[in-house]
Design a protein around this motif. Structure first.
Motif, mmCIF file in Angstrom:
data_model
loop_
_atom_site.group_PDB
_atom_site.id
_atom_site.type_symbol
_atom_site.label_atom_id
_atom_site.label_comp_id
_atom_site.label_asym_id
_atom_site.label_seq_id
_atom_site.Cartn_x
_atom_site.Cartn_y
_atom_site.Cartn_z
ATOM 1 N N LEU A 161 3.541 -1.657 -11.507
ATOM 2 C CA LEU A 161 2.009 -2.658 -11.454
ATOM 3 C C LEU A 161 1.370 -1.980 -12.418
ATOM 4 O O LEU A 161 0.850 -0.748 -12.726
ATOM 5 N N ASP A 162 -0.076 -2.895 -13.018
ATOM 6 C CA ASP A 162 -1.213 -2.812 -13.360
ATOM 7 C C ASP A 162 -2.418 -1.905 -12.666
ATOM 8 O O ASP A 162 -3.342 -1.930 -12.682
ATOM 9 N N LEU A 163 -2.183 -0.531 -12.800
ATOM 10 C CA LEU A 163 -3.199 0.385 -11.676
ATOM 11 C C LEU A 163 -3.632 1.356 -13.175
ATOM 12 O O LEU A 163 -2.697 1.951 -13.535
ATOM 13 N N ASP A 164 -5.586 1.694 -12.382
ATOM 14 C CA ASP A 164 -5.949 2.237 -12.844
ATOM 15 C C ASP A 164 -5.631 3.578 -12.639
ATOM 16 O O ASP A 164 -4.344 3.788 -12.060
ATOM 17 N N TYR A 165 -5.446 4.582 -13.581
ATOM 18 C CA TYR A 165 -5.017 6.478 -13.752
ATOM 19 C C TYR A 165 -5.600 7.268 -12.231
ATOM 20 O O TYR A 165 -4.539 7.587 -12.062
ATOM 21 N N VAL B 239 3.845 -10.731 -3.010
ATOM 22 C CA VAL B 239 2.449 -12.031 -3.416
ATOM 23 C C VAL B 239 1.415 -11.918 -3.325
ATOM 24 O O VAL B 239 0.795 -11.757 -3.710
ATOM 25 N N TYR B 240 1.589 -10.866 -2.099
ATOM 26 C CA TYR B 240 -0.110 -10.073 -1.443
ATOM 27 C C TYR B 240 -0.408 -8.617 -2.107
ATOM 28 O O TYR B 240 -1.302 -8.289 -1.794
ATOM 29 N N ARG B 241 0.187 -7.790 -3.489
ATOM 30 C CA ARG B 241 -0.350 -7.089 -3.776
ATOM 31 C C ARG B 241 -1.500 -7.138 -4.232
ATOM 32 O O ARG B 241 -2.797 -5.682 -4.164
ATOM 33 N N ARG B 242 -1.804 -7.618 -5.699
ATOM 34 C CA ARG B 242 -3.236 -8.104 -5.987
ATOM 35 C C ARG B 242 -3.591 -8.133 -5.134
ATOM 36 O O ARG B 242 -5.817 -7.251 -5.075
ATOM 37 N N GLU B 243 -4.103 -8.506 -4.174
ATOM 38 C CA GLU B 243 -5.298 -8.182 -2.880
ATOM 39 C C GLU B 243 -5.554 -7.450 -2.063
ATOM 40 O O GLU B 243 -6.448 -6.687 -2.004
ATOM 41 N N PHE B 244 -4.483 -6.981 -2.810
ATOM 42 C CA PHE B 244 -4.501 -5.660 -1.530
ATOM 43 C C PHE B 244 -4.909 -4.346 -2.838
ATOM 44 O O PHE B 244 -5.752 -3.465 -2.650
ATOM 45 N N LEU B 245 -4.309 -4.819 -4.085
ATOM 46 C CA LEU B 245 -4.912 -3.698 -5.375
ATOM 47 C C LEU B 245 -6.803 -4.182 -5.325
ATOM 48 O O LEU B 245 -7.215 -3.061 -5.111
ATOM 49 N N LYS B 246 -6.940 -5.641 -4.941
ATOM 50 C CA LYS B 246 -8.527 -5.748 -5.046
ATOM 51 C C LYS B 246 -9.575 -4.576 -4.331
ATOM 52 O O LYS B 246 -10.433 -4.301 -5.092
#
Length: 177
Positions: free
Chosen positions: A137-141, A92-99
């Motif tokens: 996940l959609d991660l940058d390089y 649920v909170y992955r996006r917040e961590f990645l931001k």
């Protein structure tokens, strides 16, 4: 456990809503006293009934502290149930961590929570699933490279983990070339 500590834990778990403060007494107490299955089931139920979301998160650091505390509690108490609920919470909170560029912290939570599994087979299955999900996940390089090196390091420490993460590992390895 002293009765006043038990009261703090019970009040937190009985409170309406699901804030990070609801779990503080439980998380801190798990390090010092043996908590029975009643507490573990109550924590898992509170997480589940809240839709795997916390109310009023002040910052990513507060969220990390709570998830990290729950991961430590799951590991110390050997609660596979709590580790499973934590897996869903981190989804649920992955996006917040990645931001906030906190991919390493997200990996660390999974590694800690995996300590709740006493069988190497179950440990590999849990951590393999946890880490595999991160690779998709959609991660940058740069983030992909960081994740690749974290996974590679963990797998070098315990090669049996390759049995559950090999497909995701090969994919992320290819993306990092």
């Amino acid at each position: 456990m002293p009765s006043y500590i038990e009261e703090i834990i019970n009040n937190g778990l009985a409170s309406s809503g699901s804030t990070t403060d609801s779990f503080t007494g439980f998380m801190n107490s798990s390090r010092y006293w043996k908590l029975d299955k009643q507490y573990l089931a109550s924590v898992a139920e509170k997480i589940r009934s809240s839709g795997h979301m916390f109310e009023k998160i002040e910052s990513i650091d507060v969220l990390y502290s709570c998830l990290n505390g729950l991961a430590v509690a799951a590991s110390i108490t050997k609660s596979e149930l709590l580790a499973d609920e934590l897996l869903i919470l981190t989804r649920v909170y992955r996006r917040e961590f990645l931001k906030e560029c906190k991919l390493q912290e997200l990996v660390f939570i999974g590694v800690l929570a995996s300590g709740s599994f006493s069988s190497i087979t179950l440990w590999c299955k849990y951590l393999g699933q946890y880490l595999s999900e991160l690779t998709y996940l959609d991660l940058d390089y740069e983030e992909q490279q960081n994740l690749y090196y974290l996974i590679k390091s963990i797998c070098n420490l315990e090669p049996r983990l390759f049995t559950t993460i090999s497909k995701a590992y090969v994919l992320i390895e290819e993306q990092c070339r």
